[in-house]
Scaffold this active site. Structure first.
Site, PDB file in Angstrom:
ATOM      1  N   ASP A 285      39.584  35.916  36.425  1.00  0.00           N
ATOM      2  CA  ASP A 285      40.759  35.613  37.249  1.00  0.00           C
ATOM      3  C   ASP A 285      40.494  35.944  38.711  1.00  0.00           C
ATOM      4  OD1 ASP A 285      40.609  38.363  36.473  1.00  0.00           O
ATOM      5  OD2 ASP A 285      42.631  38.648  37.273  1.00  0.00           O
ATOM      6  N   GLU A 286      41.262  35.325  39.580  1.00  0.00           N
ATOM      7  CA  GLU A 286      41.314  35.658  41.006  1.00  0.00           C
ATOM      8  C   GLU A 286      39.928  35.781  41.640  1.00  0.00           C
ATOM      9  OE1 GLU A 286      45.583  37.939  41.214  1.00  0.00           O
ATOM     10  OE2 GLU A 286      43.856  39.145  40.626  1.00  0.00           O
TER      11      GLU A 286
END
Length: 514
Positions: free
Chosen positions: A319-320
């Site tokens: 993620d991210e």
């Protein structure tokens, strides 16, 4: 109907809890007949020679003895009569891995399951049918009665998880074990441990010792941090297994990696290690996708953690990764997923993994919002239709670190405020457009810990929202009803208090006076 309000308090107290008025609500309840009462003569009977049934019986006795003051011996005797019988039956395949049947009457209580996990889940139902004071660790007055009738119960979804972020703030083995025990009461079967992030690396890796020694030496706000030795981690896994929970370790990559980058200069594209990080920003770090050393590192870390983890899954985050180009992200995931398979594990990744090519059998964990873009949801739906299973963790529904209201002292609010009703009132089977329910493996409630640093904080943020997520994962869709749920949840208040859980007294729930 309960006793009239004019009845004396002691008499009200003596009435058994109506069968099935528990959390999660059972699939099928047939009340009827007189209750069973525990007495000094009650024995916990188990199948002779069944180590698993005896262990579950011992666990049950450990809960009941301190509060009831009864001896409750655990005996190998499935042919006798009376007491509490725990039995495994190969012929009960319709109950599956975790289902059970509880039959209660004046002559005793019988718990039947196909597999040991089912017996353990049934014990949680039996526990909740007894008065809340059964959870206390000193002798209480009783009486200890279980309403008559039959409960037949199997879970809706196979994956019912809770994630604990031990990277932003470190939690000790005992603190994690305490959370495992709390999760067990609500039939949670998966503990996802977020073991690495920008602020801390929390698991010893023999081949890269500075990851823990240096990367684990701090936390958000600059505290001392900490890490699990391999024996520490084994103890968490062992304790979780005794509660029939599978541990999913997460090493987040290629982003959320500052603790690793700070520990080894060679993992950085410029060969320069950044300082340790104790803030709460996200998206600034990335492994160097082009460097061969990166994959030596990934291989070693996954090999060592896989060897410690008996469960099926290894979570690789994903993620991210804002500091990783899309092309690099895809290339990285194409290299890393086969490494997970090489060491006998199945990949789980956050739903951004669906922007690459998820490996066969991989699961994607969706953490978007109701208001996430149609394109993001469509990408996840495409992967689901192509065979990628989904774990649903929508942030504006089940992120346990979101504030309840603007006045909540702990937590964050970037996904919005998440009151108890909002966390409960959605259907995982119909949540994402164009995703068939068959693609949904279950639900998971993450607790990120930027603002959470002690067990009391976990209590306040996880409870009472976590029981509702557990019910979404376990109970049939047809049972879903906020108005009846809030009453059952209210009755959990005294039980949580008896367990020492200082839960949030949401005004949406009609809590009884304690």
């Amino acid at each position: 109907p309960g006793p009239s309000s004019a009845a004396p308090f002691a008499e009200q107290d003596a009435a058994p809890r109506p069968l099935g008025r528990i959390v999660p609500v059972p699939a099928s309840v047939t009340p009827g007949g007189a209750p069973y009462a525990l007495t000094a003569a009650t024995r916990i009977r188990v199948d002779k020679g069944s180590r698993e049934a005896r262990a579950v019986g011992g666990y049950l006795a450990g809960i009941l003895r301190p509060s009831t003051g009864l001896p409750l011996p655990v005996v190998d005797d499935s042919a006798g009569r009376g007491g509490i019988l725990l039995r495994l039956r190969a012929g009960e395949s319709a109950l599956g891995e975790e289902g059970y049947r509880l039959e209660s009457g004046p002559g005793g209580v019988t718990l039947t399951a196909h597999r040991p996990a089912g017996l353990f889940r049934g014990v949680q139902t039996l526990r909740q049918q007894l008065p809340a004071a059964v959870e206390r660790d000193t002798v209480q007055p009783g009486p200890w009665t279980v309403a008559g009738g039959t409960v037949t119960d199997t879970p809706r979804f196979a994956h019912r998880g809770a994630m604990l972020d031990v990277s932003r703030h470190f939690f000790t083995v005992d603190q994690v074990k305490r959370y495992i025990d709390q999760l067990a009461l609500y039939k949670i079967n998966t503990l996802h441990l977020h073991l690495s992030d920008d602020q801390g690396w929390r698991i010893a890796v023999d081949s890269w010792p500075r990851l823990a020694a240096h990367g684990g030496s701090t936390q958000v706000g600059g505290g001392p941090g900490g890490f699990y030795t391999k024996d520490d981690y084994r103890e968490i896994v062992r304790h979780a297994a005794s509660r029939y929970q599978e541990v999913v370790p997460e090493i987040d990559m290629p982003g959320h990696t500052n603790a690793a980058l700070a520990s080894y200069a060679a993992l950085n594209c410029d060969g320069i290690a950044p300082p340790l990080y104790t803030g709460t920003s996200v998206g600034f770090s990335s492994l160097c996708v082009a460097k061969p050393e990166t994959y030596d590192f990934v291989d070693d870390v996954i090999r060592e953690i896989a060897a410690l983890t008996p469960g099926r899954y290894l979570h690789i985050g994903g993620d991210e990764a804002h500091s990783t180009s899309h092309a690099d992200y895809v290339a990285f995931m194409d290299r890393v997923q086969p490494i997970v398979a090489k060491y006998g594990k199945t990949v789980i990744g956050w739903h951004q993994l669906t922007g690459a090519t998820p490996a066969p059998g991989a699961l994607a964990q969706y953490w978007g919002l109701d208001r996430s873009s149609a394109a993001e949801k469509a990408q996840v739906a495409r992967a689901a239709r192509n065979g990628t299973g989904l774990i649903l963790s929508p942030a504006d529904r089940v992120y346990l670190d979101m504030k309840y209201t603007q006045d909540t002292p702990l937590g964050l609010s970037w996904a919005g405020y998440v009151e108890v009703r909002r966390s409960y009132d959605w259907d995982p089977g119909a949540y994402l457009p164009d995703v068939p329910e068959s693609a949904v493996r279950g639900v998971e409630a993450p607790l990120w810990t930027e603002t959470i640093s002690q067990s009391a904080h976990i209590d306040r943020m996880a409870f009472p929202r976590l029981p509702g997520v557990a019910e979404l994962g376990w109970s049939p869709a047809a049972t879903h009803d906020w108005e009846t749920y809030r009453v059952r949840l209210a009755e959990q208040g005294p039980r949580m208090t008896a367990l020492g859980i200082d839960y949030h007294r949401s005004p949406q729930v009609p809590w009884p006076a304690e």
